[in-house]
Each structure stands twice: as structure tokens, then as C-alpha cells.
Scaffold this active site. Structure first.
Site, PDB file in Angstrom:
ATOM      1  N   GLY A 164       0.753  -1.118   0.053  1.00  0.00           N
ATOM      2  CA  GLY A 164      -0.172   0.014   0.079  1.00  0.00           C
ATOM      3  C   GLY A 164       1.134   1.189  -0.087  1.00  0.00           C
ATOM      4  N   PHE A 165       1.165   2.072  -1.492  1.00  0.00           N
ATOM      5  CA  PHE A 165       2.078   2.756  -1.248  1.00  0.00           C
ATOM      6  C   PHE A 165       1.294   4.409  -1.880  1.00  0.00           C
ATOM      7  CE2 PHE A 165       6.048   4.710  -3.267  1.00  0.00           C
ATOM      8  CZ  PHE A 165       6.265   4.105  -1.827  1.00  0.00           C
ATOM      9  N   GLY A 166       0.061   5.126  -0.230  1.00  0.00           N
ATOM     10  CA  GLY A 166      -0.750   5.867  -0.645  1.00  0.00           C
ATOM     11  C   GLY A 166      -0.223   6.570   0.179  1.00  0.00           C
TER      12      GLY A 166
ATOM     13  N   GLY B 225       1.393   4.581   3.316  1.00  0.00           N
ATOM     14  CA  GLY B 225       3.030   3.981   2.627  1.00  0.00           C
ATOM     15  C   GLY B 225       4.412   4.683   1.795  1.00  0.00           C
TER      16      GLY B 225
ATOM     17  N   GLU C 175     -12.716  13.524   2.835  1.00  0.00           N
ATOM     18  CA  GLU C 175     -12.999  12.227   1.328  1.00  0.00           C
ATOM     19  C   GLU C 175     -14.218  12.924   0.365  1.00  0.00           C
ATOM     20  OE1 GLU C 175     -11.088   9.502   1.181  1.00  0.00           O
ATOM     21  OE2 GLU C 175     -10.198   9.574   2.370  1.00  0.00           O
TER      22      GLU C 175
ATOM     23  N   LYS D  70     -12.349   1.987  15.348  1.00  0.00           N
ATOM     24  CA  LYS D  70     -11.453   2.712  15.933  1.00  0.00           C
ATOM     25  C   LYS D  70     -11.949   2.582  17.392  1.00  0.00           C
ATOM     26  CE  LYS D  70      -9.528   5.867  13.492  1.00  0.00           C
ATOM     27  NZ  LYS D  70      -9.739   7.213  12.911  1.00  0.00           N
TER      28      LYS D  70
ATOM     29  N   GLY E  24      -2.465  11.495   8.964  1.00  0.00           N
ATOM     30  CA  GLY E  24      -1.468  12.686   7.603  1.00  0.00           C
ATOM     31  C   GLY E  24      -0.779  11.224   7.670  1.00  0.00           C
TER      32      GLY E  24
HETATM   33  N1  LIG Z   1      -4.150   8.994   6.054  1.00  0.00           N
HETATM   34  C1  LIG Z   1      -4.025   8.820   7.043  1.00  0.00           C
HETATM   35  O1  LIG Z   1      -3.670   9.490   7.609  1.00  0.00           O
HETATM   36  C2  LIG Z   1      -3.739   7.622   7.925  1.00  0.00           C
HETATM   37  C3  LIG Z   1      -3.789   6.964   9.738  1.00  0.00           C
HETATM   38  C4  LIG Z   1      -3.768   6.250  10.088  1.00  0.00           C
HETATM   39  C5  LIG Z   1      -4.450   5.286   9.360  1.00  0.00           C
HETATM   40  N2  LIG Z   1      -4.528   5.098   7.977  1.00  0.00           N
HETATM   41  C6  LIG Z   1      -5.000   3.519   6.822  1.00  0.00           C
HETATM   42  O2  LIG Z   1      -3.641   3.588   6.694  1.00  0.00           O
HETATM   43  C7  LIG Z   1      -3.851   2.950   4.888  1.00  0.00           C
HETATM   44  C8  LIG Z   1      -3.304   3.066   4.275  1.00  0.00           C
HETATM   45  O3  LIG Z   1      -4.050   4.867   4.458  1.00  0.00           O
HETATM   46  P1  LIG Z   1      -3.916   5.431   2.772  1.00  0.00           P
HETATM   47  O4  LIG Z   1      -4.402   7.226   3.483  1.00  0.00           O
HETATM   48  O5  LIG Z   1      -1.931   5.685   2.609  1.00  0.00           O
HETATM   49  O6  LIG Z   1      -4.429   5.500   2.021  1.00  0.00           O
HETATM   50  P2  LIG Z   1      -3.896   6.013   0.289  1.00  0.00           P
HETATM   51  O7  LIG Z   1      -3.674   7.156   0.825  1.00  0.00           O
HETATM   52  O8  LIG Z   1      -5.297   5.916  -0.439  1.00  0.00           O
HETATM   53  O9  LIG Z   1      -3.551   4.577  -0.311  1.00  0.00           O
HETATM   54  C9  LIG Z   1      -3.832   3.471   0.084  1.00  0.00           C
HETATM   55  C10 LIG Z   1      -2.759   2.392  -0.879  1.00  0.00           C
HETATM   56  O10 LIG Z   1      -2.939   0.901  -0.955  1.00  0.00           O
HETATM   57  C11 LIG Z   1      -2.886   0.588  -2.157  1.00  0.00           C
HETATM   58  N3  LIG Z   1      -3.447  -0.504  -2.770  1.00  0.00           N
HETATM   59  C12 LIG Z   1      -4.954  -0.582  -2.674  1.00  0.00           C
HETATM   60  N4  LIG Z   1      -5.153  -1.717  -2.819  1.00  0.00           N
HETATM   61  C13 LIG Z   1      -3.969  -2.606  -3.394  1.00  0.00           C
HETATM   62  C14 LIG Z   1      -4.172  -4.090  -3.492  1.00  0.00           C
HETATM   63  N5  LIG Z   1      -5.099  -4.586  -2.844  1.00  0.00           N
HETATM   64  N6  LIG Z   1      -2.694  -4.272  -2.384  1.00  0.00           N
HETATM   65  C15 LIG Z   1      -1.681  -3.538  -2.372  1.00  0.00           C
HETATM   66  N7  LIG Z   1      -2.354  -2.318  -2.376  1.00  0.00           N
HETATM   67  C16 LIG Z   1      -2.796  -1.647  -2.394  1.00  0.00           C
HETATM   68  C17 LIG Z   1      -2.822   1.913  -2.881  1.00  0.00           C
HETATM   69  O11 LIG Z   1      -2.540   1.127  -4.459  1.00  0.00           O
HETATM   70  P3  LIG Z   1      -2.454   2.775  -5.910  1.00  0.00           P
HETATM   71  O12 LIG Z   1      -1.663   3.806  -5.269  1.00  0.00           O
HETATM   72  O13 LIG Z   1      -2.247   1.637  -6.847  1.00  0.00           O
HETATM   73  O14 LIG Z   1      -4.145   3.632  -5.691  1.00  0.00           O
HETATM   74  C18 LIG Z   1      -2.602   3.187  -2.891  1.00  0.00           C
HETATM   75  O15 LIG Z   1      -1.403   2.599  -3.010  1.00  0.00           O
HETATM   76  C19 LIG Z   1      -5.745   2.821   5.009  1.00  0.00           C
HETATM   77  O16 LIG Z   1      -6.050   1.514   5.531  1.00  0.00           O
HETATM   78  C20 LIG Z   1      -5.995   4.130   6.484  1.00  0.00           C
HETATM   79  O17 LIG Z   1      -7.085   3.804   7.017  1.00  0.00           O
HETATM   80  C21 LIG Z   1      -4.240   6.236   6.997  1.00  0.00           C
END
Ligand SMILES: NC(=O)c1ccc[n+]([C@@H]2O[C@H](COP(=O)([O-])OP(=O)(O)OC[C@H]3O[C@@H](n4cnc5c(N)ncnc54)[C@H](OP(=O)(O)O)[C@@H]3O)[C@@H](O)[C@H]2O)c1
Lengths: 328, 180
Positions: free
Chosen positions: A7-9, A12, A196, A211, A305
Site C-alpha cells: 500500500g503506497f498511498g 506507505g 473524502e 477504532k 496525516g
Molecule cells: N491517511 C492517514 O492519515 C491514515 C491514518 C491512520 C491510518 N490510516 C490507514 O492506513 C491505510 C492507508 O491509508 P492511506 O491514507 O495511505 O490510503 P491511500 O492514500 O488511499 O493509499 C492506499 C494505497 O494502497 C494501495 N492499494 C490498494 N489496494 C491494494 C492492494 N490490494 N494491494 C496493495 N496495495 C493496494 C493503493 O494503490 P494505488 O496507489 O495503486 O492506488 C494505495 O497506494 C488505510 O487503511 C487507512 O485507513 C491512514
């Protein structure tokens, strides 16, 4: 130790940026997003991969996937940061299960697997004598999981109250401070990237409820699922409600509540005195526990974040290295 | 629109605090407490004040009792007949108080009926209601203050409110207090 990121969002990439600093002493050996993957047991260059992702939208070789990284076995700790699936947590749950079974550690920010399968995953981790870190799943940078588990070890938690969703807290803060309607504040949160495009999951209280399930099952000795949580969101809260609360020196916040003894687990907008420690502003998160020995303890900090979340993941990585490091 | 209402208490047990002035001679206090139990009252606390303000040979006693409301007048009369001064009486039946906020179509869903569900319990009542209606057909918001006899009664009253409002799709915001 060698780390692979699935997961590289936002999260990641935040972790990769942190691992780029050699001071932490971890080597990045695998990265996967939804459409590609790359791995190298000798180490990858995080900066190059971040640049490639930015330019092409892919982190690695098209057609490769997380499964290939898993099969290659070129890592010691898997960082799972793919999107949350509130319903069973797949495909991440299966990925975490196989990684643990292969005798490798897992650190995740993904709420789905922890909320739906913690007891099972923890049992596998214990059997394999590997670590399962999930500090980042609740309240981002705030060390509430480790703070309660280790810092308050031996205490009995009588109650837990928390602001667990930054989006809702931002909206309610703006409604109070600027007299905005719910719709106006939501629009503003979207414009600023705090909400979102489809905010349902946040504003209906589901995110906060997931949570709570994690906190209840992993720290308070409960065994509940999302359907056990009594949930109301903030989408019906009116400006008049905030004004009526204000007349009494109070305001409205979305509060997660667990009282184990009375089997209460719920998320609902509540009226709190303005000087209550849980009344934090903007996107901050806050958790207050009351224990038999420590009394009230309150944690406050950034709940989301890229960097704050990477902070929690890094802390888990370091704990695992400190605890199991001698072995691999 | 704003409406407020204040209700009178029903004829139930009341909790009463009294300041009594007794002669500081043996048996006086017992003599004052006896009529209370005679009429079926419960003595909750008795606090002597031996210090300062009272005149020589006078004993000031603060007592808290529970008794049927309609017996209060005759109790005071009996005490006075026995030479015991009743300096002050404070009545307090529903000493638990909670304000909640309700949001929804409060008028269309029969607000009187919502309030009656609490008032009919006998152990809790709605003592104040403050409603704000921004526009016809928009959800209205109200602050509702509930009084109850004990924390347990308050809990029961609030859970009744939750049941009634859930049927009417009214959102109830509870205060966060009494953190256990
Ligand atoms: N953002 C925050 O502040 C935060 C805080 C705490 C927890 N979280 C949790 O952390 C996780 C990631 O959050 P995020 O904000 O980084 O989400 P995000 O920006 O939407 O990134 C999700 C990443 O996962 C990839 N992905 C989707 N399906 C996949 C699969 N089957 N196999 C491998 N990679 C896959 C996506 O690929 P593509 O790049 O190709 O689309 C994207 O790189 C979530 O579960 C979220 O609830 C987030």
C-alpha cells in the site's frame, strides 16, 4: 531489519520517506501498490521509488503484486498500509495472516484486519513468536495503544472516552467557532482535504466505531464487532444545538465511549463542558481513560496525516527490532 | 420559537433538609428524631454544630430526611410543639439534573408525548424545555432538562428517552459527565 511496504498511498509513502533516513537503521526491500510491486533483498532506494510513484503512478513493475513480495520472502517486517475494508478487512487480513504464519512480523495502519480478526491474528503471531504492531490504526501519531498496554500495564480500565475522528472534530469545531452549518463546514473540510469525496464513513461515526472495536478487543479484554457498537454520526447536528450547548458553557463533539463493566460501546455526538480535556480543536484526536490506579489519563495529538501516521508505524518497527532484533 | 415550562412536584417522597434548634439537654435530640420515624420518615443524615454562632445552651442540628410530602407540615408542627425550633427547611426531591439536546422533527412527532414518557415514570420529570425552530419543515432543536431522584433513576429516564426518540428519528445528545 528489512521492511516491505504494502500500500503506497499517503501512509506507505510517508513510511518510505522516514525509512530513507539511515539513522533509523531499517532497509526497504519491497513495495507494492494496487497495480505494481518491486522487491530486492539487498535494499531499494526509497527516494527513487517515491519519485517513480509520483511520476508514473506506479511504485514498481506492472503486473507484480504484494503476493510476489510475500513469496520472495525478502523481508523481516511487513508494513501493511492498504485501504481499510471495514467488512472483514480483506484482502489485507489474508495477507497479514500468511505473513505471520511465515514467521515474519507485521506492522499495520489498516483498521480492517485488526477490528475484524485481532484475536485470531494475535494467536498466530504468538505461536510464531513474531510481533503484530497496530499503533497507527487508532489516533495516528498518538501512542494510545502502547500507552495503555505498556504505560498503564496492570491497571484496570473503568472507562474510555475519545475523539477518534479528525474530520468530525474539524467540522464541529468550525460550526462552533464560525457558526457554519454542517453542510458548510463539511464543504470546507473537503476543500482542505480533511474529508473524502464520500464522507459517509467519517461523518456517520463508522470510522470512530471501528477504532473503538480495536480498543475494546485489544486493550479492554472485550470481544465485540462493529455491529455491537451503538453508532450515531454528526450529520444531523444543527447550529442551534451548538448554540444551546454554548449557553451552558459547553459544546458538542463526537465521542467514542467504552464502559466495559456496563457493556457500553457507542459513538455519539455529546455535550461537553468547554474546559473538558477532550474538547480539542480542529483535526486533533484525544483519548481519556479512567483506571483503578492511575485515575484519569488523557492522550492528545495528531490523528492523521502521512508523517504522524508514519511516526506510529516507525515506533512499532523499532519496538519489534528492540524486542526480537537479536534473532534475525 | 422558545417555550419554557417549570413543573410543580408531585405528591411523592421528598428529601428535606432542616436546621433544628434544640435545648442542649440530654434526650432533646432523640425527642426531635422520634416524630420523624413515627410518621414514616427516613433519617438520612444528622449533623451537630457545636461551634460558634449558637447561643448558650442551644444545640444546632442539620438533618436530612425523606418523607411523604404531605406529612411535612404536620411534622414541623409536632416538632415546634415539642419546643424544638425549626430554623430552616429546604425541599429537594429530584436532586439529579441533566440537560440533553434533542434534534429532529420535534413538533411533528408529538413533543408532548415525548415529554409525557418521562413525566409518567414517577421517578423523573422534565423540568425545563427550550426549543428553537429555525424554519417550518427544518429539524428543530431543543434543550430538555430532566430531574430524577437518583443516578439510577436518571439512567432509566434517559434510556426511556432514547427508546421514544429512536422511534421518532430524533437524535439525542447526552452530556458527557460523571466519568466513572
Ligand atoms: N491517511 C492517514 O492519515 C491514515 C491514518 C491512520 C491510518 N490510516 C490507514 O492506513 C491505510 C492507508 O491509508 P492511506 O491514507 O495511505 O490510503 P491511500 O492514500 O488511499 O493509499 C492506499 C494505497 O494502497 C494501495 N492499494 C490498494 N489496494 C491494494 C492492494 N490490494 N494491494 C496493495 N496495495 C493496494 C493503493 O494503490 P494505488 O496507489 O495503486 O492506488 C494505495 O497506494 C488505510 O487503511 C487507512 O485507513 C491512514
Amino acid at each position: 531489519m528489512r521492511v516491505a511496504i504494502i500500500g503506497f498511498g499517503a501512509v506507505g509513502q510517508g513510511v518510505a520517506a522516514v525509512l530513507a533516513d539511515p539513522v533509523h537503521g531499517f532497509t526497504l526491500t519491497g513495495v507494492a501498490d494496487s497495480r505494481s510491486a518491486i522487491m530486492n533483498g539487498d535494499g531499494l532506494n526509497p527516494e527513487e521509488i517515491l519519485a517513480k510513484k509520483k511520476e508514473t503512478g506506479l511504485c514498481g513493475i506492472e503486473g507484480k503484486s504484494a503476493a510476489d513480495i510475500l513469496a520472495s520472502g525478502v523481508f523481516d517486517i511487513l508494513v501493511e498500509a492498504s485501504p481499510t475494508n471495514a467488512n472483514g478487512g480483506e484482502p489485507a487480513t489474508s495477507l497479514i495472516r500468511s505473513t505471520l504464519r511465515s514467521g515474519r512480523h507485521v506492522v499495520t495502519s489498516n483498521k480492517g484486519p485488526i477490528a475484524s480478526a485481532y484475536h485470531e491474528l494475535k494467536a498466530i503471531a504468538d505461536e510464531q513468536k513474531v510481533g503484530l504492531g497496530y499503533e497507527a490504526t487508532v489516533a495516528g501519531a498518538v501512542p494510545v495503544i502502547n500507552g495503555i498496554r505498556h504505560g498503564l500495564a496492570g491497571n484496570t480500565i473503568r472507562s474510555l472516552y475519545g475523539i477518534l475522528n479528525g474530520t468530525c472534530n474539524y467540522i464541529l469545531t468550525r460550526m462552533r467557532d464560525e457558526g457554519l452549518t454542517y453542510q458548510q463546514a463539511l464543504q470546507e473540510a473537503r476543500d482542505l482535504g480533511y474529508a473524502e469525496a464520500d464522507p459517509t464513513y467519517d461523518v456517520k461515526g463508522i470510522d470512530a466505531a471501528i477504532k473503538l472495536v480495536i480498543l475494546a478487543n485489544t486493550l479492554l479484554g472485550m470481544n465485540v464487532t462493529l455491529s455491537d457498537v451503538d453508532i450515531s454520526g454528526i450529520d444531523l447536528v444543527t447550529v442551534e444545538a451548538l448554540n444551546l450547548a454554548e449557553d451552558e458553557g459547553s459544546t458538542v463533539r463526537l465521542i467514542g465511549e467504552i464502559i466495559p463493566e456496563r457493556k457500553i460501546i457507542r459513538v455519539s455526538p455529546r455535550v461537553l463542558a468547554l474546559d473538558h480535556p477532550l474538547v480539542v480543536d480542529g483535526t486533533l484526536n484525544a483519548i481519556q481513560v479512567c483506571t483503578d490506579m492511575a485515575g484519569h489519563v488523557t492522550f492528545i495529538g495528531r490523528g492523521a496525516g502521512a508523517q504522524p501516521t508514519a511516526s506510529a508505524i516507525l515506533a512499532d518497527l523499532i519496538s519489534i527490532r528492540d524486542y526480537y532484533g537479536g534473532r534475525s | 420559537m422558545t417555550c419554557r415550562r417549570v413543573r410543580t412536584h408531585r405528591c411523592d417522597n421528598v428529601r428535606v433538609s432542616m436546621k433544628l434548634e434544640l435545648k442542649d439537654t440530654p434526650g432533646q435530640l432523640l425527642g426531635a428524631l422520634k416524630p420523624i420515624s413515627d410518621i414514616g420518615g427516613n433519617i438520612i443524615t444528622v449533623i451537630h454544630q457545636r461551634d460558634g454562632t449558637s447561643a448558650e445552651n442551644t444545640l444546632i442540628v442539620d438533618i436530612t430526611i425523606e418523607l411523604p410530602e404531605h406529612k411535612l407540615e404536620s411534622l414541623i408542627a409536632t416538632l415546634q410543639e415539642r419546643g424544638c425550633g425549626v430554623v430552616r427547611v429546604g425541599k429537594e426531591r429530584l436532586h439529579q439534573k441533566r440537560s440533553l439536546i434533542m434534534i429532529g422533527h420535534l413538533m411533528h412527532t408529538d413533543l408532548t408525548d415525548t415529554v409525557d414518557h418521562i413525566d409518567q415514570t414517577g421517578y423523573a420529570e422534565v423540568s425545563e424545555l427550550h426549543m428553537v425552530m429555525p424554519a417550518i419543515n427544518e429539524p428543530s432543536t431543543a434543550k430538555i432538562t430532566i430531574r430524577a431522584e437518583s443516578p439510577e433513576d436518571m439512567r432509566r429516564a434517559i434510556s426511556i428517552l432514547h427508546e421514544v426518540t429512536a422511534r421518532k428519528e430524533i437524535l439525542v445528545l447526552e452530556p458527557l459527565e460523571g466519568m466513572e
